[in-house]
Design an enzyme around this catalytic site. Structure first.
Site, mmCIF file in Angstrom:
data_model
loop_
_atom_site.group_PDB
_atom_site.id
_atom_site.type_symbol
_atom_site.label_atom_id
_atom_site.label_comp_id
_atom_site.label_asym_id
_atom_site.label_seq_id
_atom_site.Cartn_x
_atom_site.Cartn_y
_atom_site.Cartn_z
ATOM 1 N N LYS A 106 0.822 -1.179 0.000
ATOM 2 C CA LYS A 106 0.000 0.000 0.000
ATOM 3 C C LYS A 106 0.869 1.246 0.000
ATOM 4 O O LYS A 106 0.494 2.286 -0.530
ATOM 5 C CB LYS A 106 -0.908 0.034 1.228
ATOM 6 C CG LYS A 106 -1.900 -1.071 1.289
ATOM 7 C CD LYS A 106 -2.701 -1.035 2.580
ATOM 8 C CE LYS A 106 -3.617 -2.233 2.641
ATOM 9 N NZ LYS A 106 -4.209 -2.397 3.964
ATOM 10 N N GLY A 107 2.032 1.149 0.591
ATOM 11 C CA GLY A 107 2.884 2.312 0.792
ATOM 12 C C GLY A 107 3.295 3.032 -0.462
ATOM 13 O O GLY A 107 3.431 4.248 -0.469
ATOM 14 N N GLU A 151 8.561 1.704 -5.416
ATOM 15 C CA GLU A 151 8.443 1.323 -4.013
ATOM 16 C C GLU A 151 8.574 2.560 -3.136
ATOM 17 O O GLU A 151 9.220 3.534 -3.522
ATOM 18 C CB GLU A 151 9.554 0.302 -3.693
ATOM 19 C CG GLU A 151 9.632 -0.173 -2.278
ATOM 20 C CD GLU A 151 8.438 -0.987 -1.799
ATOM 21 O OE1 GLU A 151 7.345 -0.407 -1.667
ATOM 22 O OE2 GLU A 151 8.603 -2.179 -1.522
ATOM 23 N N ASP A 152 7.981 2.501 -1.961
ATOM 24 C CA ASP A 152 8.102 3.618 -1.033
ATOM 25 C C ASP A 152 9.466 3.642 -0.354
ATOM 26 O O ASP A 152 10.076 4.695 -0.210
ATOM 27 C CB ASP A 152 6.977 3.614 0.005
ATOM 28 C CG ASP A 152 6.830 2.303 0.768
ATOM 29 O OD1 ASP A 152 7.606 1.347 0.515
ATOM 30 O OD2 ASP A 152 5.926 2.215 1.615
ATOM 31 N N ASP A 200 14.834 -1.027 2.504
ATOM 32 C CA ASP A 200 15.693 -1.090 3.690
ATOM 33 C C ASP A 200 16.509 -2.376 3.684
ATOM 34 O O ASP A 200 17.603 -2.388 3.166
ATOM 35 C CB ASP A 200 14.930 -0.828 4.992
ATOM 36 C CG ASP A 200 13.701 -1.696 5.164
ATOM 37 O OD1 ASP A 200 13.579 -2.762 4.544
ATOM 38 O OD2 ASP A 200 12.832 -1.299 5.957
ATOM 39 N N LYS A 237 17.345 3.115 2.676
ATOM 40 C CA LYS A 237 18.122 3.007 3.918
ATOM 41 C C LYS A 237 19.264 2.024 3.677
ATOM 42 O O LYS A 237 19.197 0.866 4.089
ATOM 43 C CB LYS A 237 17.264 2.457 5.056
ATOM 44 C CG LYS A 237 16.233 3.360 5.619
ATOM 45 C CD LYS A 237 15.643 2.676 6.845
ATOM 46 C CE LYS A 237 14.371 3.299 7.304
ATOM 47 N NZ LYS A 237 13.796 2.550 8.440
ATOM 48 N N PHE A 280 12.647 4.697 11.828
ATOM 49 C CA PHE A 280 11.376 4.202 11.311
ATOM 50 C C PHE A 280 10.562 5.405 10.877
ATOM 51 O O PHE A 280 10.241 6.280 11.674
ATOM 52 C CB PHE A 280 10.617 3.366 12.343
ATOM 53 C CG PHE A 280 9.490 2.605 11.707
ATOM 54 C CD1 PHE A 280 9.724 1.400 11.074
ATOM 55 C CD2 PHE A 280 8.207 3.128 11.697
ATOM 56 C CE1 PHE A 280 8.696 0.714 10.446
ATOM 57 C CE2 PHE A 280 7.168 2.448 11.075
ATOM 58 C CZ PHE A 280 7.415 1.239 10.455
ATOM 59 N N ASP A 336 3.547 3.710 6.690
ATOM 60 C CA ASP A 336 2.706 3.662 7.879
ATOM 61 C C ASP A 336 3.397 3.032 9.073
ATOM 62 O O ASP A 336 4.427 2.369 8.940
ATOM 63 C CB ASP A 336 1.432 2.865 7.582
ATOM 64 C CG ASP A 336 1.697 1.361 7.519
ATOM 65 O OD1 ASP A 336 1.177 0.617 8.368
ATOM 66 O OD2 ASP A 336 2.434 0.930 6.604
ATOM 67 N N ARG A 348 -0.146 7.196 7.018
ATOM 68 C CA ARG A 348 0.114 7.138 5.576
ATOM 69 C C ARG A 348 -0.186 8.477 4.900
ATOM 70 O O ARG A 348 0.448 8.838 3.924
ATOM 71 C CB ARG A 348 -0.760 6.070 4.902
ATOM 72 C CG ARG A 348 -0.336 4.657 5.142
ATOM 73 C CD ARG A 348 -1.130 3.714 4.233
ATOM 74 N NE ARG A 348 -1.040 2.351 4.674
ATOM 75 C CZ ARG A 348 -0.016 1.533 4.405
ATOM 76 N NH1 ARG A 348 0.998 1.974 3.704
ATOM 77 N NH2 ARG A 348 -0.021 0.293 4.841
#
Length: 174
Positions: free
Chosen positions: A41-42, A97-98, A101, A129, A150, A157, A163
Site C-alpha cells: 500500500k505504501g 516502491e516507497d 531497507d 536506507k 522508522f 505507515d 500514511r
C-alpha cells in the site's frame, strides 16, 4: 505506548525531489512507454505523484506484498498478497516502491518479476536506507537516502497510521 512524529523531509522537499526524478526517468525512457508497477500500500502515494510528472506514455499495475505486519522491523518473510492484473512480458517495467531497507522484499520481487520476461526491469524508490541492507539490491532511481529511523508519511505507515502525512516523518515512541 504512544508515539510522536518528527519531520525528516518536508512536503516541499519531497515534491521537489519527485519532480527531479520524474525528469530523469522521462529522459531515460524517451520514446518508450513505461509500465509502472506500484507496490501497495505504501507505494501508491509516490507512484501516483511520479506518474503525474512523467512526460512519457505510462501504464500502471499494482501488486501487494507483506513482510512487516504491525511491527517496525521486517519479518524477513515475503508474501504476495495481490498479484499483477496484466502480463509484463516485453514491457519496460519500472517497479515503484516507497522504501528499500533490508532489501529482502525488493530482491524477491525483482527476481519474481524478472521471471515474467519484461523487456527491461528497473527499480525506483522514494526512500533508501542503505545501512539496513542485508540483501544487495540495485536501486536505479532513488529520491532520498535516509538514516536508519522508522519513518512514516507519504504512504508509509506505522500499524496502518500516518500514511496520509504529506511529508516524511520519524516515529518516536514515548
Amino acid at each position: 505506548m504512544s508515539e510522536t512524529i518528527r519531520v525528516l523531509l518536508s512536503e516541499e522537499e519531497v515534491d521537489a525531489k519527485i519532480n527531479e526524478i520524474a525528469k530523469i526517468i522521462s529522459e531515460d525512457y524517451n520514446g518508450k512507454q513505461v509500465h509502472l508497477l506500484c507496490v501497495l500500500k505504501g507505494g501508491v502515494f509516490f507512484t501516483c505523484e511520479l506518474a503525474k510528472r512523467l512526460t512519457i506514455p505510462v501504464s500502471m499495475d499494482f501488486l501487494s506484498v507483506s513482510s512487516y505486519g504491525s511491527d517496525t522491523k521486517s519479518s524477513g518473510v515475503v508474501k504476495i498478497v495481490k498479484d499483477l492484473d496484466q502480463a509484463i512480458d516485453g514491457k519496460d517495467v519500472l517497479l515503484v516502491e516507497d522504501i528499500v531497507d533490508s532489501g529482502r522484499t525488493l530482491s524477491y520481487l525483482l527476481e519474481y518479476l524478472g521471471n515474467k520476461n519484461p523487456r527491461s526491469l528497473k527499480l525506483c524508490t522514494l526512500l533508501d536506507k542503505p545501512e539496513r541492507r542485508v540483501v544487495n539490491v540495485n536501486v536505479d532511481y532513488t529520491c532520498f537516502c535516509i538514516p536508519d529511523d522508522f519513518v512514516v508519511g507519504y504512504g508509509l505507515d506505522y500499524a496502518q497510521k500516518y500514511r496520509n502525512l504529506p511529508y516524511i516523518g520519524v516515529v518516536e515512541l514515548d
